[in-house]
Design an enzyme around this catalytic site. Sequence first.
Site, PDB file in Angstrom:
ATOM      1  N   GLY C 150       0.920  -1.253  -0.014  1.00  0.00           N
ATOM      2  CA  GLY C 150       0.065   0.068   0.014  1.00  0.00           C
ATOM      3  C   GLY C 150       0.875   1.471   0.161  1.00  0.00           C
ATOM      4  N   CYS C 151       0.235   2.492  -0.283  1.00  0.00           N
ATOM      5  CA  CYS C 151       1.128   3.587  -0.621  1.00  0.00           C
ATOM      6  C   CYS C 151       1.445   4.047   0.887  1.00  0.00           C
ATOM      7  CB  CYS C 151      -0.004   4.667  -1.171  1.00  0.00           C
ATOM      8  SG  CYS C 151      -1.573   4.836  -0.588  1.00  0.00           S
TER       9      CYS C 151
END
Lengths: 347, 347, 347, 347
Positions: C150-151
Amino acid sequence: MSAKTDVAILGASGYTGAELVRMLLGHPNVRIAALTADRKAGTTMADAFPQFYGVDLPRLVTIAEVDWSGIDAVFCALPHATTQAVLKGLPERIKIVDLSADFRLSDPAAYEYWYGAPHQAVELQKEAVYGITEFARDRVAKARLVANPGCYTTCSQLPVIPLLEAKAVDPDEIVVDAKSGVTGAGRSLKESNLFTEVSEGFHAYGVGHHRHMAELEEGFSRAAGRPVIPSFTPHLVPMNRGMLATVYLKPVGDHTPQSLHEILATRFAGEPFVHVLPFGTVPQTRHVRGTNRAHISVFADRRPGRAIVMCVIDNLVKGASGQAIQNLNVMMGWPETTALEAVGFFP
Amino acid sequence: MSAKTDVAILGASGYTGAELVRMLLGHPNVRIAALTADRKAGTTMADAFPQFYGVDLPRLVTIAEVDWSGIDAVFCALPHATTQAVLKGLPERIKIVDLSADFRLSDPAAYEYWYGAPHQAVELQKEAVYGITEFARDRVAKARLVANPGCYTTCSQLPVIPLLEAKAVDPDEIVVDAKSGVTGAGRSLKESNLFTEVSEGFHAYGVGHHRHMAELEEGFSRAAGRPVIPSFTPHLVPMNRGMLATVYLKPVGDHTPQSLHEILATRFAGEPFVHVLPFGTVPQTRHVRGTNRAHISVFADRRPGRAIVMCVIDNLVKGASGQAIQNLNVMMGWPETTALEAVGFFP
Amino acid sequence: MSAKTDVAILGASGYTGAELVRMLLGHPNVRIAALTADRKAGTTMADAFPQFYGVDLPRLVTIAEVDWSGIDAVFCALPHATTQAVLKGLPERIKIVDLSADFRLSDPAAYEYWYGAPHQAVELQKEAVYGITEFARDRVAKARLVANPGCYTTCSQLPVIPLLEAKAVDPDEIVVDAKSGVTGAGRSLKESNLFTEVSEGFHAYGVGHHRHMAELEEGFSRAAGRPVIPSFTPHLVPMNRGMLATVYLKPVGDHTPQSLHEILATRFAGEPFVHVLPFGTVPQTRHVRGTNRAHISVFADRRPGRAIVMCVIDNLVKGASGQAIQNLNVMMGWPETTALEAVGFFP
Amino acid sequence: MSAKTDVAILGASGYTGAELVRMLLGHPNVRIAALTADRKAGTTMADAFPQFYGVDLPRLVTIAEVDWSGIDAVFCALPHATTQAVLKGLPERIKIVDLSADFRLSDPAAYEYWYGAPHQAVELQKEAVYGITEFARDRVAKARLVANPGCYTTCSQLPVIPLLEAKAVDPDEIVVDAKSGVTGAGRSLKESNLFTEVSEGFHAYGVGHHRHMAELEEGFSRAAGRPVIPSFTPHLVPMNRGMLATVYLKPVGDHTPQSLHEILATRFAGEPFVHVLPFGTVPQTRHVRGTNRAHISVFADRRPGRAIVMCVIDNLVKGASGQAIQNLNVMMGWPETTALEAVGFFP
């Protein structure tokens, strides 16, 4: 010694300079040999634009410090009016794409009227080719100096010039309502460019006397074969990049909005950067952001006998640095799309 | 028992509803007696709009739950087309300002053409007064139902109607290029209203067939004494609030841009909300944000024999809720500026 | 027949899908062979994202319509929880980079806790390699299925994991205050993602219980060799792209902010995408926009004995699609930077 | 002669000056008698801020031109460090609210350390009352000179000082991660404040050595009864107005996030401007925009034994001009909410 073409960028610390660097880094035939920025001389490009951190680039120098002996081509992104003296002094073998307004007007009197001072390099001005590439490809190919068009002119002329040439619209009934992102104003310190003064608001500027009008009128007049003065109003959009020209036109003879669309679709068929969308499809600036593309569309107006034409570009790319590289590609005989192929990103 | 006028706001959970509540909280003659929001019934206004946290307001209820016995006046901020049935059922003594488009067109055939269904309350439609307050003050004062104008129409008609009435401009040569902030689209869930789809970009919409055209044409035609169809193109600006109409006009007879300015300055002298700026001064939406003001200006066009007129408003205030309160003030015989005096904030 | 690797993108009509297409169009070893978008099947990529107008791409189809026989690799950009069933059914020879959260947690119990349902493909989950490329290069090279991070996790783990591994900071004293652009929320229709609800404001969300925490804690715990729970708060910035993690740390032993900087500079020396700026230099999200880069910096805190570490990425690129391509490059044995070299543009 | 109090605003052409004018126009006890702006002297407030077009206000003059004989109170919104000499020279009977940082530090040595020069008005400094109104109401009531607190300090101290006073949190474990809109930087011309440099990006500034820290530490130390140095990092949000402080705290003794919430709810019960939202409710800057409000909330942190406290204000109102008027109201014995009652608008 380099098999590549050595290029200098004058005025590299502005936004058009940074765009030139960004795109030329992906150009297989070009080596960036010199970068100038008089006030920031001695620092690095990454100091001025941290997106270049870690990228191998020459340091920023003054124009006086450039060793011209190895330079084959120059992009000149200096402020308007400072360019003439600089370019006059360059060795004749160097090819030049000038992004300032200094060589855009073919008529020295018009230059003096709009810029308030006589032109300093009249000989060069005569030689300069005004380069909306799609309209001047052959002359650009032979030019030594290309006057790279302004963003407003590119965006307004692309969709209108083919219609004027086809005598499909009334030259006396042209309204160009144009809207630009804030990068069009460059990186200079003006209160009116502060975030707080631009964000969450909208307004026009230069109403009735914007300098881009001279360029616009020259191009329209040349295409129509007689003097043309359109209505033209630029507006400032609270966004960084992008330009939209909404153009109100009066088709003449048997012409209809649909036939205007056909003229444009035919004229730009096969063009790599100019795309005519299906009739009635709204173009959006965000979809050409970061690219050399123009999206054009035509609409029927509810006002009887009228048509609306729209064009969007990225003011820093097709409206400045991208078209400059496109012009250099043509001048050098390289494939016209070199270094300009990337699709933009959205959002 | 309250000496104040008890007011209901139907559709309080939308942006125009919230604006009505915000401004009416400062109204000395009004008590907010009922707030409806069918889907959010049972919750509080502060749930829908946390800026009202801690403010004493009635809970949100369904329209069916409203006890009309004590209600003296209604602001109706329901979606277009849902309004007719609701308003038809209200007790006759209740004064109504309707912010939807349902009662704006005086011609039932025009309504059916633009909205695709016959009008459900034709009798009410006949009675409704179309209320750009500055143009309809006397009739608004006697009205039971005021059709509050749309934002685009208010912004476009304010600077043009006096010129048409004075026969100072050619009714066949009107181009209205309009730009609006995103609140004009309301709070409804559409992909095209997402932050990511709106920010950092610009585009037109509804080109050639926007519903506001019907209103616009009715007003222009009435003022000109004959049918008028202008060019009209709305655009979406990446900002919350604000609207600019850039209007291209052709003065007729001896008229000049300066004489148009004089007509407007005279017409609006003494108006509390409509300010005609000095000739050639650019109006900006940010300077009327949050207020019921309109700033108007006139410019000479470089195109010979043409003029440019601009008007800015806050689309949610003079373009919706502020004008609605202005209209109620007139209907009730209160000072017209009550609750609308505040100067806006910028930035 | 194609010498290129045929790639399918599942979920092409979302923002990460569009980013994959944009970057893969410049990938010399890849042919985009299939694009799926269940709800938009039958339309074109240019319908969903007009920036691709005129670009030759396969039409959007449903996942069921994909002919897997020629597909060599898959990017899966489907919504969380919908991915497990799809990937379970793919032929074993196909390499997969999954951008959803479905395979990021190695512990099935943790998955069930955070996502509220048992995992549907436990065998695949065991096999999946969690791929922050810089930390998992060797395992990614041998993986069939890479769980693309995920970012928030990428942005927070890049600057912290080397410090935990070096035992240079106290694992119990980590505060991660993270800020993200709005594209992180995807293209789904939620009131909270409307322009009008996001612009001109700032707020946190998911405070104390955001799902990214599970990923974050797993990575930190693995690096520290024991359970670690940091403070973590995500905030929403009114911009499209970009992410900043501001991390407050307590150096232990002889460690100082300067020595933390040294650890990071050494750890990432030679990394093509992760750049450690000079000590005390503020990183900005705008300078990595549109690129696979991370800019990291370290600061002395005025609070005695503390350090501040910052990392910026583009949440859609290094935080999603760019890292996914980086991972495929590693899985396929291609140069890791292929299709990811472009410098970003600013402004 | 006027029954109203005659007020002068020094530095009226900046953003805090404009806010003072906006709000004081609605103040029943105040007459704006003088407005100074040294560089714009001779022009009107409407020239500097067109939102005041048509509003009756004194012309802008230099400070030297002010006739002090009728002035009862002064708001001083001059740049930091220019204020001391000016205020020293004012007649003793004039009440002063100073919005600069010049009188905020009680310790002259601290002033010299942070501002690099000895204080020019040490006697006045001793007399000045630091005025977060909610914490200093009694002393403000008796003060001649109130040092109006900075925006960062107001936003950070409001939610933390009651907890320090209650000895509910560990003074050595405070992290304040703060985010501000761009108006906090004022209207001065800096490249870093250009729209193009701020929009579509996010970054921290002044990391580890921001001047607001001095104020912050003084307040925290006074509340804790011993020296306190928190971690403090300011960030710049691409929006005009609004500030959020995200504060990470360690409850001590039996305290829990819930008990911290209770302390704050009790402490601010009855406060007209400070609202403690229900436990776990996210405050948003947009909901206090344009108002003197603060919204505070408390959250459980997933990190064991920690709490997160958030506070939002409008940096120009409660963080500057609104609190300044609140302080004048208290100094003059007027109802504290006079001219500050309006609810904000959103969007």
